[in-house]
Design a protein around this motif. Structure first.
Motif, PDB file in Angstrom:
ATOM      1  N   PRO A  45      61.974 -10.769  49.830  1.00  0.00           N
ATOM      2  CA  PRO A  45      60.926 -11.791  49.646  1.00  0.00           C
ATOM      3  C   PRO A  45      59.648 -11.241  49.040  1.00  0.00           C
ATOM      4  CG  PRO A  45      61.089 -11.163  51.950  1.00  0.00           C
ATOM      5  CD  PRO A  45      62.229 -10.482  51.251  1.00  0.00           C
ATOM      6  N   PHE A  46      59.426  -9.911  49.104  1.00  0.00           N
ATOM      7  CA  PHE A  46      58.203  -9.315  48.573  1.00  0.00           C
ATOM      8  C   PHE A  46      58.280  -9.087  47.070  1.00  0.00           C
ATOM      9  CE2 PHE A  46      58.158  -8.112  53.026  1.00  0.00           C
ATOM     10  CZ  PHE A  46      56.859  -8.455  53.407  1.00  0.00           C
ATOM     11  N   LEU A  47      59.467  -9.222  46.480  1.00  0.00           N
ATOM     12  CA  LEU A  47      59.644  -8.990  45.047  1.00  0.00           C
ATOM     13  C   LEU A  47      59.541 -10.315  44.315  1.00  0.00           C
ATOM     14  CD1 LEU A  47      60.203  -6.500  43.277  1.00  0.00           C
ATOM     15  CD2 LEU A  47      62.623  -7.141  43.288  1.00  0.00           C
ATOM     16  N   ASP A 139      48.921  -2.786  45.454  1.00  0.00           N
ATOM     17  CA  ASP A 139      49.130  -4.092  44.859  1.00  0.00           C
ATOM     18  C   ASP A 139      50.244  -4.083  43.818  1.00  0.00           C
ATOM     19  OD1 ASP A 139      47.838  -2.512  43.076  1.00  0.00           O
ATOM     20  OD2 ASP A 139      46.369  -4.024  42.439  1.00  0.00           O
ATOM     21  N   ASP A 140      50.643  -2.884  43.341  1.00  0.00           N
ATOM     22  CA  ASP A 140      51.737  -2.768  42.385  1.00  0.00           C
ATOM     23  C   ASP A 140      51.612  -3.810  41.287  1.00  0.00           C
ATOM     24  OD1 ASP A 140      53.615  -2.124  45.198  1.00  0.00           O
ATOM     25  OD2 ASP A 140      53.318  -0.655  43.624  1.00  0.00           O
ATOM     26  N   GLY A 141      50.521  -3.721  40.561  1.00  0.00           N
ATOM     27  CA  GLY A 141      50.265  -4.709  39.512  1.00  0.00           C
ATOM     28  C   GLY A 141      51.421  -4.818  38.547  1.00  0.00           C
ATOM     29  N   GLU A 142      51.517  -5.936  37.880  1.00  0.00           N
ATOM     30  CA  GLU A 142      52.638  -6.197  36.995  1.00  0.00           C
ATOM     31  C   GLU A 142      52.695  -5.166  35.885  1.00  0.00           C
ATOM     32  OE1 GLU A 142      51.875  -9.202  33.676  1.00  0.00           O
ATOM     33  OE2 GLU A 142      50.932 -10.058  35.434  1.00  0.00           O
ATOM     34  N   TRP A 143      53.903  -4.877  35.437  1.00  0.00           N
ATOM     35  CA  TRP A 143      54.106  -3.935  34.339  1.00  0.00           C
ATOM     36  C   TRP A 143      54.977  -4.631  33.306  1.00  0.00           C
ATOM     37  CZ3 TRP A 143      58.893  -1.667  32.994  1.00  0.00           C
ATOM     38  CH2 TRP A 143      59.937  -2.008  33.838  1.00  0.00           C
ATOM     39  N   LEU A 364      58.318  -7.575  36.846  1.00  0.00           N
ATOM     40  CA  LEU A 364      58.332  -7.704  38.305  1.00  0.00           C
ATOM     41  C   LEU A 364      57.012  -7.250  38.899  1.00  0.00           C
ATOM     42  CD1 LEU A 364      61.884  -6.199  38.969  1.00  0.00           C
ATOM     43  CD2 LEU A 364      61.292  -8.616  38.725  1.00  0.00           C
ATOM     44  N   ARG A 365      56.702  -7.756  40.073  1.00  0.00           N
ATOM     45  CA  ARG A 365      55.536  -7.332  40.829  1.00  0.00           C
ATOM     46  C   ARG A 365      55.775  -7.653  42.295  1.00  0.00           C
ATOM     47  NH1 ARG A 365      51.989 -11.540  42.230  1.00  0.00           N
ATOM     48  NH2 ARG A 365      52.520 -13.570  41.315  1.00  0.00           N
ATOM     49  N   VAL A 366      54.959  -7.093  43.145  1.00  0.00           N
ATOM     50  CA  VAL A 366      55.013  -7.390  44.573  1.00  0.00           C
ATOM     51  C   VAL A 366      54.287  -8.697  44.827  1.00  0.00           C
ATOM     52  CG1 VAL A 366      54.254  -6.632  46.865  1.00  0.00           C
ATOM     53  CG2 VAL A 366      55.263  -5.002  45.271  1.00  0.00           C
ATOM     54  N   HIS A 367      54.869  -9.554  45.639  1.00  0.00           N
ATOM     55  CA  HIS A 367      54.283 -10.848  45.944  1.00  0.00           C
ATOM     56  C   HIS A 367      52.970 -10.649  46.709  1.00  0.00           C
ATOM     57  CE1 HIS A 367      53.906 -15.037  46.978  1.00  0.00           C
ATOM     58  NE2 HIS A 367      55.041 -15.339  46.354  1.00  0.00           N
ATOM     59  N   ILE A 403      60.460  -1.406  41.874  1.00  0.00           N
ATOM     60  CA  ILE A 403      59.642  -1.514  40.665  1.00  0.00           C
ATOM     61  C   ILE A 403      59.417  -0.138  40.054  1.00  0.00           C
ATOM     62  CG2 ILE A 403      57.370  -2.172  39.785  1.00  0.00           C
ATOM     63  CD1 ILE A 403      57.305  -4.364  41.886  1.00  0.00           C
ATOM     64  N   LYS A 404      59.121   0.842  40.891  1.00  0.00           N
ATOM     65  CA  LYS A 404      58.890   2.206  40.400  1.00  0.00           C
ATOM     66  C   LYS A 404      60.139   2.763  39.723  1.00  0.00           C
ATOM     67  CE  LYS A 404      58.508   6.929  42.098  1.00  0.00           C
ATOM     68  NZ  LYS A 404      59.837   7.304  41.576  1.00  0.00           N
ATOM     69  N   ASN A 405      61.306   2.553  40.334  1.00  0.00           N
ATOM     70  CA  ASN A 405      62.540   3.100  39.762  1.00  0.00           C
ATOM     71  C   ASN A 405      62.905   2.424  38.455  1.00  0.00           C
ATOM     72  OD1 ASN A 405      62.960   4.992  41.812  1.00  0.00           O
ATOM     73  ND2 ASN A 405      64.045   3.525  43.101  1.00  0.00           N
ATOM     74  N   ILE A 406      62.603   1.139  38.326  1.00  0.00           N
ATOM     75  CA  ILE A 406      62.848   0.473  37.046  1.00  0.00           C
ATOM     76  C   ILE A 406      61.924   1.034  35.976  1.00  0.00           C
ATOM     77  CG2 ILE A 406      62.643  -1.728  35.825  1.00  0.00           C
ATOM     78  CD1 ILE A 406      63.679  -3.138  38.233  1.00  0.00           C
ATOM     79  N   GLN A 407      60.657   1.247  36.352  1.00  0.00           N
ATOM     80  CA  GLN A 407      59.724   1.872  35.406  1.00  0.00           C
ATOM     81  C   GLN A 407      60.224   3.243  34.972  1.00  0.00           C
ATOM     82  OE1 GLN A 407      56.185   1.836  37.787  1.00  0.00           O
ATOM     83  NE2 GLN A 407      55.405  -0.047  36.867  1.00  0.00           N
ATOM     84  N   GLN A 408      60.681   4.017  35.940  1.00  0.00           N
ATOM     85  CA  GLN A 408      61.154   5.363  35.631  1.00  0.00           C
ATOM     86  C   GLN A 408      62.411   5.310  34.778  1.00  0.00           C
ATOM     87  OE1 GLN A 408      61.036   8.118  38.878  1.00  0.00           O
ATOM     88  NE2 GLN A 408      62.814   9.239  38.142  1.00  0.00           N
TER      89      GLN A 408
END
Length: 549
Positions: A45-47, A139-143, A364-367, A403-408
């Motif tokens: 739910p946080f994604l 906050d893991d802002g959108e990328w 993606l971002r954190v809700h 999100i971090k792993n997708i960025q990586q």
């Protein structure tokens, strides 16, 4: 037995859950990656997607509701059942951009890390607590913000307002094409059902490859219901006769040859549709012989078996070559085989620009609402207590790590692609004949990654180049020695072989030994067996089958 205590120091490899996920995401293809993102969006739910106002379909895989034809309903009713040890990858810095130049790190990384620690995120001792090598903003802002949204196919997004041009571009399947012809026939209800049943039983090539008795049994059950008792032999014979009659109508439909049980019958149906000439009659006789002789173009044995002269057999073989062995081939929907590239390479001045394809990058971002609510409820005063709060905190950390792993993942793909373009610059300027030898270890040593990581990155990932779209593995190849002491890429040698064969005399094609001698004349040491291996990899027939009649 004497008991005692002892200390021993040893080293072992332990992969954290987030590192395991990073490795798994790295080896996924574009389609598998999109499915993984959809699954995580449903489970966590946080994604959330970066643009909440857009429709879900605009950012995911395209789905459309296709109406089911009557023939498809009959086929579905008839087919219904009765009653690795892994080497560690180097940790990479994040890259928020989509070009070959990495972005600068966040200026407030230390402050955000301190704030996250104050909020209790750093105190979580769960499986997703991380290895402490990379700080993560709360906050893991959108990328990937520059990536445009994917359209669902129609301009307005409403299937009911599809234009005539959209309908005209829609591919027509073989079954739909045959059903249109079947509607023009005045048949009884049973005969129409038999014809529809056979049409829906065709494979993509237009053949009936199922056993005839099994088809008759399935058709009988369709007519009498699955709950009916087992049919008698006489009932099966009646069903077979109905299907044979329907098969006759099917054989007279376009494309000619559809509904054949094997290649020989398919060729015979097409020859019978031609004008009755001596050459056509000879072709019919040849098609009744073993097809191995036809494939090998064994003119002498065909003359002996068919009782025909050499000239007639050669003319008949020329007629057969012009026939279509797969009548349903032109109806296959080629759109489903389209490859979406992960990397785009374009000319930029005197060099090349390497960038990620924004269409394959999820946003993606954190809700924010859920994350702030969990942060304000640090004491676990909600209905779930401390255990529920800890579980929700873990799900939040999972979303951040995803999100971090997708960025990586995309950052690693971009780094590897940039290194490949730099190494194979001659290919992007002159084509495959200028390809140089390259192995995975060269890229791995240059980027400081493990060789297995390069293997995962180059598998099922594609690059769009000025010469076409290629898998990243295409740019790697072994080397062959030359007379000057240098090396030639096996990819370049295959391209040279293709060029030599395309320029050969069709009446006197080059043998593998002659091709080997031609390569040696150009300074490339390539044995005859290697030539044969490369030729087979290029799906080029041997000299005796390339010879024109």
């Amino acid at each position: 037995m004497k008991q005692g205590l002892s200390l021993r120091v040893s080293q072992h490899l332990a992969l954290t859950p987030q590192l395991q996920q990073s490795i798994r995401l790295l080896q996924l293809s574009t389609l598998e990656m999109a499915q993984e993102v959809e699954q995580m969006l449903d489970e966590n739910p946080f994604l959330d997607r970066a643009d909440e106002t857009a429709d879900r379909e605009d950012f995911g895989l395209d789905h459309s509701d296709v109406p089911v034809s009557a023939g498809e309903q009959i086929a579905e009713a008839a087919a219904a059942p009765e009653g690795e040890s892994v080497a560690p990858d180097s940790e990479l810095p994040f890259s928020q951009g989509t070009s070959s130049t990495a972005s600068e790190p966040s200026e407030s990384a230390a402050g955000e890390a301190a704030e996250r620690k104050a909020d209790g995120d750093g105190a979580l001792e769960e499986n997703w607590d991380g290895d402490g090598s990379v700080e993560m903003a709360p906050d893991d802002g959108e990328w990937g913000g520059d990536a445009p949204a994917r359209n669902s196919g129609s301009s307005g997004g409403d299937d009911e307002t599809a234009t005539a041009a959209d309908l005209a571009r829609a591919p027509v399947s073989l079954q739909d094409h045959l059903h249109e012809q079947a509607r023009c026939l005045r048949l009884s209800e049973t005969d129409q059902a038999a014809l529809y049943f056979l049409i829906e039983s065709l494979n993509d090539d237009g053949y009936l490859d199922d056993d005839w008795t099994e088809l008759a049994l399935a058709f009988w059950r369709l007519l009498h219901g699955r709950e009916a008792a087992s049919p008698s032999i006489a009932a099966i014979e009646v069903a077979e006769e109905q299907l044979r009659m329907a098969l006759g109508w099917l054989h007279n439909m376009e494309p000619i040859g559809v509904g054949a049980r094997d290649l020989g019958e398919c060729l015979r149906l097409q020859i019978e549709d031609l004008r009755n000439t001596p050459v056509a009659q000879a072709a019919l006789v040849i098609c009744r012989q073993p097809l191995e002789l036809l494939a090998k173009r064994d003119v002498k044995r065909l003359c002996a078996l068919c009782g025909l002269d050499d000239e007639t057999v050669r003319a008949a073989l020329g007629l057969i070559i012009g026939l279509e062995p797969k009548p349903g081939r032109r109806f296959v929907d080629v759109e489903r085989n389209v490859v979406v590239p992960d990397v785009l390479v374009t000319h930029a001045g005197r060099g090349f620009k390497v960038q990620l394809n924004p269409d394959v990058m999820p946003r993606l971002r954190v809700h924010d609402v859920y994350a702030n609510a969990l942060r304000q409820n640090r004491g676990g005063k909600g209905g779930g207590g401390e255990a529920g709060h800890a579980a929700m905190q873990q799900r939040l950390q999972e979303a951040r790590w995803f999100i971090k792993n997708i960025q990586q993942r995309f950052d690693t793909i971009l780094r590897v692609s940039s290194a490949i373009v730099e190494r194979q610059r001659n290919f992007f300027m002159h084509g495959e004949l200028a390809m140089r030898p390259l192995v995975l270890r060269e890229i791995a040593d240059e980027l400081g990654l493990h060789e297995s990581t390069i293997s995962r990155v180059t598998t099922a990932k594609y690059m769009a180049t000025p010469f076409g779209t290629y898998e990243l593995k295409y740019f790697f190849g072994s080397s062959l020695g030359t007379e000057t002491g240098g090396n030639a890429s096996s990819t370049a040698v295959r391209a040279l072989l293709k060029q030599l064969i395309a320029a050969e005399n069709a009446s006197k094609p080059l043998s593998d030994n002659q091709l080997s001698e031609l390569l040696k004349a150009q300074g490339i040491e390539c044995a005859r067996r290697t030539v044969a291996k490369y030729r087979e990899a290029l799906r080029i027939a041997p000299a005796n089958l390339r010879k024109t009649l």
